[in-house]
Design a protein around this motif. Structure first.
Motif, PDB file in Angstrom:
ATOM      1  N   GLN B 115      13.135 -25.980   5.151  1.00 23.34           N
ATOM      2  CA  GLN B 115      14.138 -25.136   4.503  1.00 23.34           C
ATOM      3  C   GLN B 115      15.554 -25.572   4.868  1.00 23.34           C
ATOM      4  N   LYS B 116      15.772 -25.693   6.182  1.00 23.77           N
ATOM      5  CA  LYS B 116      17.089 -26.118   6.635  1.00 23.77           C
ATOM      6  C   LYS B 116      17.025 -27.627   6.842  1.00 23.77           C
ATOM      7  N   GLY B 171      25.297 -31.125   3.285  1.00 21.63           N
ATOM      8  CA  GLY B 171      24.001 -30.452   3.335  1.00 21.63           C
ATOM      9  C   GLY B 171      23.002 -31.011   2.333  1.00 21.63           C
ATOM     10  N   GLN B 175      19.523 -33.103   3.020  1.00 14.44           N
ATOM     11  CA  GLN B 175      18.189 -32.728   2.550  1.00 14.44           C
ATOM     12  C   GLN B 175      17.537 -33.905   1.818  1.00 14.44           C
ATOM     13  N   SER B 197      17.058 -23.869  -0.575  1.00  9.73           N
ATOM     14  CA  SER B 197      17.620 -22.528  -0.394  1.00  9.73           C
ATOM     15  C   SER B 197      18.913 -22.532   0.396  1.00  9.73           C
ATOM     16  N   ALA B 198      19.167 -23.619   1.153  1.00  9.13           N
ATOM     17  CA  ALA B 198      20.416 -23.658   1.916  1.00  9.13           C
ATOM     18  C   ALA B 198      21.464 -24.512   1.216  1.00  9.13           C
TER      19      ALA B 198
END
Lengths: 313, 282
Positions: B115-116, B171, B175, B197-198
């Motif tokens: 997720q992160k 970010g 990812q 989601s982040a």
């Protein structure tokens, strides 16, 4: 659209009038007290430096600093006096090296075990044991080295003198083990779980996660624990006084007796030498050198860490 | 007055829907799976099949156990000491939870993106090379790194700064780096646990485009709380919900419905699915 009515009886809202507030005296008082706390340690350090270096400088008015730092014969209390500090420095460095060889690998290993492998149960046994070890007075360690480790070394066929650097170094290493283990483990525990998960998800084994992710990410804390251990080994007094001996002996044979800088300071300081005499100032000269050695090492270690650490934030 | 008519989730899903679901090869067959943390059952009675070269999405409200479920496919739940998995997860017919199965070997075939974004605090190059290195794939390492970054659509942005720290990336780039890191070990399946989601909407779109690309070579399973995302990327969608015990006590995740995405978003069979995808619940 109708404006919603204010709720009857509600407190009036704060109006955007003057925004200047009253001075909060409590804040200032707290800030002052806290600053004072910080100041105590700074002031103490400054005081120590002055108390140490003033007599040391007087010493160097009488004895050449070059002779002091390069001389290989240390007999300040006997005629003809000789002030070559190298035998003491050699003794300190040798015993520190032995202690480091024990404390660093074992401490790091213990830390990796506790942080990456140990079950909560195993940790519950090991941690208190380490805390116990860390609480033992150094004089006890000193006699443990002299009356247990030295005979043990002889029994297993190592021909050590009664007083020797080896058993003092080994015992200092054991004494420092909890310091290294606990500080390193804290550093490893602070490495985010995410990073471990990421490495596991790529098919890493536990060993690979520990050595390639956790240790590199925690290296600044680990090196800090090493530096603290070395500083404490350099400054350790009781164990070297009791188990290593008081013969300034420029040797790299750990089986022989030698004298560490701290042992000289403690033993000479405890004897009856007149204040202000050259012998008296000698203590401070050796102390100042000890101080400089530790300082240089700390600065060097901080640089090293900045260069190699893998900061995860 | 003119206005832009928003597309419904069903229309979005139908845009990339294949006319008829071909008889696809089954990669995972889950049979009556349950996961418990100590005495808390997080999810139970799940059975479904995941197909090759498809994107399978798990959707549902918070606490429905979808993240717990996806972690069963690469045995990440093993890392939580209190977690206990029962039932079977067959991977190409072999039970992932059989005694002789080594979780390390499982994770070498089934990659995961979290997720992160969790790049390692190392250089961009070393991040991608990490997987091949731990697997001992040291030949042509730089080709491997380049190829992984190409496939994750990150190469052009980072090719001049491979030696710089991965933490300097944005970010979204981080990812995609994590996706590239996963591709570098040539996995069979890629699991993605809420991978966008982040991230901001533009980065999210790039990740979704990437999933469309990657499913040609890989099987992808994704957890998302974003229904639009499921509608946009997934071929198959499983809707999970929370089952509250009659006494109002324990909450357990359950699988409500599993079907082609277009079906889930247009004509769901279960009332609970319909309520969720139309926004009446959750």
């Amino acid at each position: 659209m109708a404006t919603p009515e204010l709720i009857a009886g509600a407190e009036p809202r704060l109006r955007p009038g003057s925004l200047s507030g009253r001075r909060r005296i409590g804040e200032d008082v707290v800030k002052g007290v806290l600053a004072l706390c910080a100041l105590v340690s700074v002031a103490t350090t400054v005081g120590i430096v002055i108390a140490l270096f003033v007599p040391a400088i007087e010493f160097f008015r009488e004895i050449s600093i070059v002779d002091f730092l390069t001389g290989t014969n240390w007999s300040p209390l006997f005629e003809p006096a000789s002030f070559g500090v190298l035998p003491l420095v050699g003794g300190t460095l040798l015993v520190t090296a032995i202690a480091s060889l024990v404390a660093m690998p074992l401490g790091l290993g213990a830390a990796v075990y506790m942080s990456e492998y140990a079950s909560p149960r195993a940790r519950g046994i090991i941690k208190p044991a380490f805390e116990l070890l860390a609480g033992i007075p150094t004089i006890v360690f000193g006699y443990f080295a002299l009356t247990f480790v030295t005979p043990l070394l002889r029994d297993i066929g190592v021909p050590v003198d009664i007083f020797n650097t080896l058993s003092a170094g080994l015992v200092i290493g054991v004494m420092l083990l909890p310091t290294v283990a606990s500080l390193s483990e804290d550093a490893m525990g602070a490495v985010p779980r995410d990073l471990r998960d990421g490495a596991y998800a790529l098919g890493s084994t536990k060993v690979q996660v520990a050595t390639r992710i956790v240790v590199p990410a925690a290296v600044s804390g680990i090196v800090a624990s090493f530096v603290l251990a070395i500083s404490r080994a350099v400054g350790e007094t009781m164990i070297v006084l009791v188990a290593m001996g008081q013969q300034p002996n420029l040797t790299f044979d750990p089986k022989e007796a030698a004298e560490a800088m701290t042992a000289f300071i403690a033993a000479t300081g405890a004897g009856d030498i007149p204040t202000g005499s050259l012998e008296y100032k000698t203590i401070f000269a050796v102390g100042a050198l000890l101080f400089v050695m530790t300082l240089v090492m700390n600065v060097f270690a901080i640089r090293l860490v900045r260069k190699y650490r893998e900061a995860y934030e | 007055m003119s206005s832009i008519e928003p597309m419904t989730l069903g229309q979005i899903a139908q845009e990339h829907d294949e006319v008829e679901t071909p008889k696809r090869e089954v990669v995972f067959a889950v049979e009556d799976l349950a996961v418990a943390y100590a005495s808390n059952v997080a999810i139970r009675e799940v059975s479904l099949e995941v197909y090759k070269n498809a994107v399978t999405a798990f959707i549902g409200p918070s606490g429905c156990g979808k993240s717990t479920f996806i972690r069963c496919f690469n045995r990440m739940n093993d890392l939580v000491p209190s977690a206990k998995v029962t039932g079977n997860v067959l991977y190409h017919g072999k039970d992932l939870y059989a005694d002789e199965v080594d979780p390390v070997e499982v994770r070498r075939r089934i990659g995961m993106v979290f997720q992160k974004p969790n790049p390692f605090p190392k250089s961009i190059y070393d991040n991608i090379a990490f997987g091949p290195r731990v697997l001992g794939l040291k030949d042509n390492l730089s080709d491997r790194v380049e190829s992984a970054l190409q496939r994750a659509a990150l190469w052009d942005e980072v090719k001049d700064r491979l030696k710089e720290s991965a933490l300097g990336l944005s970010g979204g780039q981080q990812q995609r780096l994590c996706i590239a890191r996963c591709l570098a070990v040539e996995p069979d399946v890629i699991l993605m646990d809420e991978p966008a989601s982040a991230l901001d909407p533009i980065s999210t779109t790039r990740i979704e485009d990437l999933m469309h690309e990657l499913k040609r070579e890989y099987t992808i399973v994704i957890v998302t709380h974003n229904m639009q995302q499921a509608a946009r990327v997934a071929d198959m969608t499983a809707f999970f919900s929370v089952d509250v015990a009659p006494d109002g006590g324990k909450r357990t995740g359950i699988l409500v419905e599993y079907d082609r995405t277009s079906k889930i978003f247009t004509t769901p069979a279960d009332k609970r699915t319909e309520d969720y995808v139309t926004g009446r619940f959750g």
